[in-house]
Design an enzyme around this catalytic site. Structure first.
Site, PDB file in Angstrom:
ATOM      1  CG  HIS A  89      -2.100   4.099   3.353  1.00 41.26           C
ATOM      2  ND1 HIS A  89      -3.389   3.781   3.736  1.00 41.26           N
ATOM      3  CD2 HIS A  89      -1.443   2.911   3.244  1.00 41.26           C
ATOM      4  CE1 HIS A  89      -3.491   2.466   3.854  1.00 41.26           C
ATOM      5  NE2 HIS A  89      -2.329   1.925   3.569  1.00 41.26           N
ATOM      6  CB  SER A 122      -0.966   0.003   1.188  1.00 43.55           C
ATOM      7  OG  SER A 122      -0.276  -0.153   2.400  1.00 43.55           O
TER       8      SER A 122
END
Length: 243
Positions: free
Chosen positions: A209, A145
């Site tokens: 992220h 991610s």
């Protein structure tokens, strides 16, 4: 996992060729299927034995912040290996869906080799940034991610007007199309809010992220911004006095 606030399922323009994007998706899927998290490989056993095998597997290939910051040679490689390890089917499929949607166009714009370096480099730094913020944690962090968030950040700069189809839970999962400059900053804002509310220590890597998204946008801005145009005065005709 990128996040569950929405699922992007389409785009206006599809890249004609994105071997790095599709290759990475295949590699991540294959590694997951043959690993203990999928439950398909009988060599890892079942029940308690499978749970023990999963923990050992994640510990070996994932990022453990406390170990990484100790600077041991093996731990320094884990931010790269962790990019190809996923903890569950939902984790894998969520990440690969986002990568499939946003990766191909970004790769086409950057070029295959540059995109591959960008993906691994930003993913590595995103996991390192998360580890620094959780320096005493012994919990393992795995997943692509951080790298995929970097792809989203680059996509925002490169294709701000590209329309993507999203499903929003709070709008009864109605498929709505919005330009990337609305969807992706909204996604980043949700990650910021989630990171601020999450308890101390690892869980969903919202901070990774944010680090990846910021790195991706910054890289695309530096690499692909248009140079400032300087107007050059036209040369005077021969024989004419110049000031």
């Amino acid at each position: 996992m990128i996040g569950n606030w929405s699922t992007t399922v389409g785009r206006t323009v599809r890249a004609q060729s994105a071997p790095v994007t599709y290759g990475l998706i295949v590699v991540c899927c294959v590694i997951f299927v043959i690993g203990p998290a999928s439950g398909f490989n009988p060599t890892y056993g079942t029940g308690d034995a499978l749970v023990v095998a999963q923990r050992a597997y994640f510990r070996r290939w994932g990022v453990v912040p406390a170990d990484l910051l100790n600077g041991t040679p093996g731990a320094l490689l884990t931010p790269a290996t962790a990019l190809f390890i996923h903890g569950s089917w939902l984790h894998l499929l969520g990440n690969m869906l986002f990568f499939y949607v946003f990766g191909a166009m970004t790769e086409e714009r950057m070029g295959h080799f540059e995109f591959a370096l960008f993906y691994v480099g930003c993913g590595y730094l995103a996991l390192v940034g998360y580890a620094v913020a959780n320096s005493t944690s012994e919990q393992t962090l795995v997943g692509a991610s951080g790298a995929i968030s970097a792809v989203l950040g680059a996509f925002l700069y490169l294709f701000p007007k590209a329309r993507v189809t999203s499903l929003f839970p709070f709008l009864f999962f109605l498929p709505l199309r919005f330009p990337a400059w609305i969807v992706l900053p909204f996604w980043a804002a949700l990650q910021w809010l989630a990171a601020g509310r999450s308890p101390s220590g690892p869980g969903v890597a919202y901070l990774a992220h944010l680090v990846g998204f910021s790195l991706g946008f910054l890289y695309a801005w530096v690499r692909f911004r248009r140079p400032t145009r300087v107007k050059v005065p036209a040369a005077a005709p021969e024989g004419e006095n110049q000031p």
